[in-house]
Design a protein around this motif. Structure first.
Motif, short mmCIF file in Angstrom:
data_model
loop_
_atom_site.label_atom_id
_atom_site.label_comp_id
_atom_site.label_asym_id
_atom_site.label_seq_id
_atom_site.Cartn_x
_atom_site.Cartn_y
_atom_site.Cartn_z
N ASP A 196 0.87 -1.17 0.00
CA ASP A 196 0.00 0.00 0.00
C ASP A 196 0.91 1.23 0.00
N ALA A 197 0.99 1.90 -1.13
CA ALA A 197 1.91 3.03 -1.30
C ALA A 197 1.52 4.21 -0.42
N GLU A 198 0.23 4.39 -0.19
CA GLU A 198 -0.21 5.52 0.63
C GLU A 198 0.11 5.30 2.10
N LYS A 199 -0.17 4.11 2.60
CA LYS A 199 0.08 3.81 4.01
C LYS A 199 1.49 3.29 4.26
N GLN A 200 2.21 2.98 3.16
CA GLN A 200 3.59 2.48 3.25
C GLN A 200 3.67 1.19 4.08
N GLU A 201 2.77 0.23 3.74
CA GLU A 201 2.78 -1.04 4.46
C GLU A 201 2.43 -2.19 3.53
N LYS A 202 2.88 -3.38 3.90
CA LYS A 202 2.56 -4.59 3.15
C LYS A 202 1.14 -5.00 3.49
N VAL A 203 0.40 -5.49 2.47
CA VAL A 203 -0.97 -5.95 2.68
C VAL A 203 -1.14 -7.36 2.11
N VAL A 204 -2.15 -8.04 2.62
CA VAL A 204 -2.52 -9.37 2.16
C VAL A 204 -3.84 -9.24 1.41
N ILE A 205 -3.92 -9.84 0.23
CA ILE A 205 -5.14 -9.84 -0.56
C ILE A 205 -5.69 -11.27 -0.51
N TYR A 206 -6.95 -11.40 -0.08
CA TYR A 206 -7.52 -12.75 0.08
C TYR A 206 -8.99 -12.74 -0.28
N LYS A 207 -9.47 -13.94 -0.67
CA LYS A 207 -10.87 -14.03 -1.08
C LYS A 207 -11.61 -15.04 -0.22
N PRO A 208 -12.88 -14.74 0.08
CA PRO A 208 -13.67 -15.67 0.89
C PRO A 208 -14.03 -16.92 0.10
N LEU A 209 -14.06 -18.05 0.79
CA LEU A 209 -14.48 -19.31 0.18
C LEU A 209 -15.91 -19.65 0.59
N TYR A 210 -16.65 -18.63 0.92
CA TYR A 210 -18.06 -18.77 1.28
C TYR A 210 -18.82 -17.64 0.58
N ASP A 211 -20.13 -17.75 0.52
CA ASP A 211 -20.93 -16.69 -0.10
C ASP A 211 -20.78 -15.40 0.69
N CYS A 212 -20.43 -14.35 -0.03
CA CYS A 212 -20.16 -13.07 0.61
C CYS A 212 -20.41 -11.97 -0.41
N GLU A 213 -20.80 -10.79 0.05
CA GLU A 213 -21.07 -9.71 -0.90
C GLU A 213 -19.79 -9.16 -1.52
N TYR A 214 -18.63 -9.42 -0.93
CA TYR A 214 -17.36 -8.94 -1.47
C TYR A 214 -16.57 -10.09 -2.06
N LYS A 215 -15.88 -9.84 -3.16
CA LYS A 215 -15.08 -10.88 -3.81
C LYS A 215 -13.66 -10.95 -3.26
N LEU A 216 -13.15 -9.82 -2.76
CA LEU A 216 -11.80 -9.77 -2.21
C LEU A 216 -11.76 -8.91 -0.97
N PHE A 217 -10.80 -9.22 -0.10
CA PHE A 217 -10.52 -8.41 1.07
C PHE A 217 -9.04 -8.08 1.10
N THR A 218 -8.69 -6.99 1.76
CA THR A 218 -7.29 -6.69 2.04
C THR A 218 -7.17 -6.38 3.52
#
Length: 90
Positions: free
Chosen positions: A41-63
């Protein structure tokens, strides 16, 4: 004298993790996620994890920041990992 324990945790694309809220008696794969990748994350200057739920959810990805993803939290007065790896990429 304080002794610091240092270890490296590898978060790898394809690994499967469960969030501490996972309920084994609940719906299949509830709070279970597949790691997509890691990023910076260039703005926050930190490493992030990108992951997706394996269950029904309104979002396809989370960070989440890597630090937060790997954080040890207190639940019912017991320390535990926020996310636990349950399967490594095959």
């Amino acid at each position: 004298m304080k002794i610091l324990l240092y270890f490296v945790v590898m978060i790898t694309s394809g690994d499967i993790y469960q969030h501490h809220k996972h309920d084994p008696s609940g719906l299949e794969n509830n709070y279970t996620y597949k790691i997509i990748d890691t990023a910076f994350d260039a703005e926050k200057q930190e490493k992030v994890v990108i992951y997706k739920p394996l269950y029904d959810c309104e979002y396809k990805l989370f960070t989440r920041s890597r630090e937060n993803f790997l954080e040890i939290i207190k639940v019912n007065n017991q320390k535990r990992s926020r996310f636990v790896k349950i399967k490594s990429k095959a």
